[in-house]
Design an enzyme around this catalytic site. Sequence first.
Site, short mmCIF file in Angstrom:
data_model
loop_
_atom_site.label_atom_id
_atom_site.label_comp_id
_atom_site.label_asym_id
_atom_site.label_seq_id
_atom_site.Cartn_x
_atom_site.Cartn_y
_atom_site.Cartn_z
NE ARG A 39 25.62 33.63 50.96
CZ ARG A 39 24.87 34.29 50.08
NH1 ARG A 39 24.83 33.92 48.81
NH2 ARG A 39 24.17 35.33 50.46
CG HIS A 78 18.88 34.92 49.84
ND1 HIS A 78 20.16 34.53 49.56
CD2 HIS A 78 18.34 35.26 48.64
CE1 HIS A 78 20.40 34.62 48.25
NE2 HIS A 78 19.29 35.06 47.68
CD GLU A 128 22.38 39.65 45.37
OE1 GLU A 128 21.28 39.90 44.84
OE2 GLU A 128 23.25 38.98 44.81
CG ASN A 159 26.20 37.58 46.19
OD1 ASN A 159 27.04 36.94 46.83
ND2 ASN A 159 24.93 37.63 46.53
CE1 TYR A 164 25.16 35.05 39.70
CE2 TYR A 164 24.86 36.77 41.34
CZ TYR A 164 24.80 35.45 40.97
OH TYR A 164 24.40 34.50 41.87
CD GLU A 186 24.04 34.77 45.43
OE1 GLU A 186 23.65 35.21 44.32
OE2 GLU A 186 23.35 34.85 46.45
C1 FCB Z 1 21.33 36.95 43.05
C2 FCB Z 1 20.52 36.34 44.18
C3 FCB Z 1 20.29 34.87 44.06
C4 FCB Z 1 20.05 34.45 42.61
C5 FCB Z 1 21.13 34.99 41.72
C6 FCB Z 1 21.00 34.57 40.28
O1 FCB Z 1 21.01 38.28 42.90
O2 FCB Z 1 21.14 36.59 45.41
O3 FCB Z 1 19.24 34.52 44.90
O4 FCB Z 1 18.79 34.84 42.24
O5 FCB Z 1 21.12 36.39 41.79
#
Ligand code: FCB
Length: 453
Positions: free
Chosen positions: A78, A122, A167, A295, A297, A355
């Site tokens: 990607r 992006h 995002e 994505n 985290y 992500e």
């Molecule tokens: C996300 C972004 C990516 C990177 C990660 C850690 O929010 O999409 O570009 O910065 O976080």
Amino acid sequence: MSDSYRFPAGFLWGAATSAYQIEGSPTADGAGRSIWHRFSHTPGKTWLDQTGDVACDHYRRYVQDVALMKELGLNAYRFSIAWGRVYPAGTGRVNRKGLDFYSRLVDELLRHDILPNATLYHWDLPEALDDRGGWLNPDIVGWFGDYAGTLFDTLGDRVKLWSTLNEPWVVTDGGYLHGGLAPGHANLFEAPIATHNLLRSHGSAVERFRASEAAKHGKIGIVVNLEPKQAASDSPEDVAATKRSDAYMNRQYLDPVFLGRYPAEMREIFGEAWPDWPAADMRLIRQPIDFLGINYYTRKVERFARDVLPLRTKPVPQPDAWTTQTAWEVNPAALTALLLRVKESYGDVPLYICENGAAFDDPPKAIGGKVEDPQRVEYFRRHLRAAHEAIRGGVDLRGYFAWSLLDNYEWSGGYSKRFGIVHVDYETQRRTIKSSGRYYASVIASNGEILSD
Ligand code: FCB
């Protein structure tokens, strides 16, 4: 059972990057500058005033980087396309040399049997468009549509997965509400407009896609960053605060795309800054999409906070939690729950984790050709297990993209945060596969089976 973590046949095992974070040479071959170029060159905006001028020099080293992907066993990659390489002024004249770079990259990927997954936006808006209002100017829908159409016509015979935006919440929240990211505005009234124009642009690009030949060869979706929100207590204030937080970060994007409306909480959050949007706009935004990119985290525990505007909520750190270098709580179980929730609330749309990854305090230099990052190994093990659990629960998850292939330019954090499964020595540009990269490669080689070890 040794095969209990086997992933479905055809599962995409990838890694992700983005243009400004890795390419370097931002103005090479006639490219136009982006808002990230301007922002990072403005003193005081980024860690140690670092910029993406060199980054991972991927613009010149992409052949070597694709070989690295092959060595890891990735079957998908990607990446994002820098709008300003293709249209130096954002609109008008196309820059062939910029387009050619992505065409060569895609060919190189295909030569190695790596599926190209391209993101159109992006965060690196052409500076020339920002000068005309950027995401606040309603004309951006046409500019973005034209840019998208050019890419569909040029790479549409070879790119299999397209994402319109990466995002949009971060674009709005960081770029227009709080100002920590480019273009650095902090304005309550601008944020809703930016969101709406982002989503209209998404809808318009999907429409162009359907009308193009690219639709015969590939699929299109959008990538959102989702964060499960949990109330710190069951007090009505905390519960309402948590709903606002969820509406703002998650449903603000999912509801319009899938249901054709914004969550009711948006008015509660933005008050008079939240306009009534025309029904025709909502229809444009609600184009059927082929997949949703997520994505993931972290998750957050939320508490009512009267003074924190406009949301009137703030996250409560969890005392015993394992956290990454960016202070994000590691919580794989929330990933499973999130995937199940998306299926439940929005239907059985195919999902990709576009992500997932973590910054840890890695050794700054490779030692004896090695970089040991045991925390990241554990992070991937747990999140991949969590993803598999969602599949077992009936979620149509089709791929996973680790963030990130390379250590890279982490926006306002500069080069201070390393997310890569491959270490980059920024002085020499030497790449070294970290132990997490080796681990991920062995997960891929076993199609998940070694996750049970
Ligand atoms: C996300 C972004 C990516 C990177 C990660 C850690 O929010 O999409 O570009 O910065 O976080």
